[in-house]
Write a protein that holds these residues in place. Structure first.
Motif, PDB file in Angstrom:
ATOM      1  N   GLN A  43       0.876  -1.168   0.000  1.00 59.89           N
ATOM      2  CA  GLN A  43       0.000   0.000   0.000  1.00 59.89           C
ATOM      3  C   GLN A  43       0.912   1.216   0.000  1.00 59.89           C
ATOM      4  OE1 GLN A  43      -0.693  -2.688   2.241  1.00 59.89           O
ATOM      5  NE2 GLN A  43      -1.936  -3.302   0.497  1.00 59.89           N
ATOM      6  N   HIS A  45       0.869   5.669  -0.289  1.00 57.85           N
ATOM      7  CA  HIS A  45       0.141   6.935  -0.298  1.00 57.85           C
ATOM      8  C   HIS A  45       1.156   8.042  -0.542  1.00 57.85           C
ATOM      9  CE1 HIS A  45      -2.594  10.006   1.967  1.00 57.85           C
ATOM     10  NE2 HIS A  45      -2.583  10.193   0.654  1.00 57.85           N
ATOM     11  N   CYS A  46       1.048   8.709  -1.688  1.00 61.15           N
ATOM     12  CA  CYS A  46       1.991   9.771  -2.049  1.00 61.15           C
ATOM     13  C   CYS A  46       1.247  11.090  -2.216  1.00 61.15           C
ATOM     14  CB  CYS A  46       2.722   9.434  -3.350  1.00 61.15           C
ATOM     15  SG  CYS A  46       3.731   7.943  -3.239  1.00 61.15           S
ATOM     16  N   GLN A  47       1.919  12.176  -1.852  1.00 63.60           N
ATOM     17  CA  GLN A  47       1.299  13.486  -1.961  1.00 63.60           C
ATOM     18  C   GLN A  47       2.349  14.585  -1.943  1.00 63.60           C
ATOM     19  OE1 GLN A  47      -0.876  12.669   1.755  1.00 63.60           O
ATOM     20  NE2 GLN A  47      -0.311  14.752   2.347  1.00 63.60           N
ATOM     21  N   ASP A  52      -2.719  15.190  -3.793  1.00 63.79           N
ATOM     22  CA  ASP A  52      -2.775  13.950  -3.036  1.00 63.79           C
ATOM     23  C   ASP A  52      -3.157  12.842  -4.006  1.00 63.79           C
ATOM     24  OD1 ASP A  52      -3.370  11.785  -1.374  1.00 63.79           O
ATOM     25  OD2 ASP A  52      -4.226  13.065   0.189  1.00 63.79           O
ATOM     26  N   GLY A  54      -3.693   9.769  -3.289  1.00 61.64           N
ATOM     27  CA  GLY A  54      -4.536   8.772  -2.649  1.00 61.64           C
ATOM     28  C   GLY A  54      -3.742   7.541  -2.226  1.00 61.64           C
ATOM     29  N   CYS A  55      -4.418   6.652  -1.511  1.00 65.26           N
ATOM     30  CA  CYS A  55      -3.802   5.409  -1.060  1.00 65.26           C
ATOM     31  C   CYS A  55      -4.091   4.332  -2.101  1.00 65.26           C
ATOM     32  CB  CYS A  55      -4.359   5.017   0.311  1.00 65.26           C
ATOM     33  SG  CYS A  55      -3.410   3.697   1.077  1.00 65.26           S
ATOM     34  N   CYS A  80       6.014  10.033   0.298  1.00 65.07           N
ATOM     35  CA  CYS A  80       5.197   8.824   0.270  1.00 65.07           C
ATOM     36  C   CYS A  80       5.306   8.069   1.588  1.00 65.07           C
ATOM     37  CB  CYS A  80       5.657   7.880  -0.843  1.00 65.07           C
ATOM     38  SG  CYS A  80       5.524   8.538  -2.508  1.00 65.07           S
ATOM     39  N   TRP A  89       4.112   1.840   8.671  1.00 68.08           N
ATOM     40  CA  TRP A  89       4.246   2.689   7.489  1.00 68.08           C
ATOM     41  C   TRP A  89       5.675   3.217   7.440  1.00 68.08           C
ATOM     42  CZ3 TRP A  89       0.868   3.299   3.571  1.00 68.08           C
ATOM     43  CH2 TRP A  89      -0.441   2.856   3.777  1.00 68.08           C
TER      44      TRP A  89
END
Length: 137
Positions: A43, A45-47, A52, A54-55, A80, A89
């Motif tokens: 999984q 999640h980058c922004q 963003d 998203g995941c 990320c 994470w």
């Protein structure tokens, strides 16, 4: 007086173009590859400050990719968080202008390896370098 006005208008025009074209600092492609093996998905999640992504779930052997323009000030940062198999994470900067302008130029490639290490491709030297996750201790 008109010369000063021309200079000010030129600077404002360059600043406005920088966010919508590669006129000043250029377009960057970022790719993060899942090479965990054994069918393990990750999984991610980058922004950035403005976007963003998203995941997302990235299956083993697959990758995600996105592109963007570096801002006029050279402060663009995409970061990320990634996890797999219920791990904590792990965090890393997928693109930081200050670090990556010379290291990966217009294409920044990242890989999560079978042993869970992060590698970044150094375009300048043609090597995959181990990069430490930025996890809180």
């Amino acid at each position: 007086m008109t010369r000063i006005t021309f200079v000010i208008l030129s600077v404002l025009l360059l600043a406005s173009l920088s966010s919508t074209s590669n006129f000043v600092l250029g377009k960057v492609h970022v790719r993060v590859m899942n090479r965990l093996g054994h069918g393990r998905s990750m999984q991610i999640h980058c922004q950035s400050q403005d976007d963003d992504l998203g995941c997302l779930t990235v299956p083993d052997g697959r990758e995600i990719e996105w592109k963007f323009y570096v801002n006029f000030w050279g402060t663009t940062l995409f970061y990320c968080a990634v996890q797999w198999n219920g791990s904590v994470w792990h965090h890393f900067d997928a693109y930081s202008y200050k670090r990556d302008d010379n290291r990966c130029e217009a294409r920044c490639n990242w890989m999560i390896s079978e042993d869970g290490r992060l590698f970044g491709f150094n375009q300048k030297h043609g090597t995959w370098d181990v990069v430490q996750f930025q996890d809180a201790q």
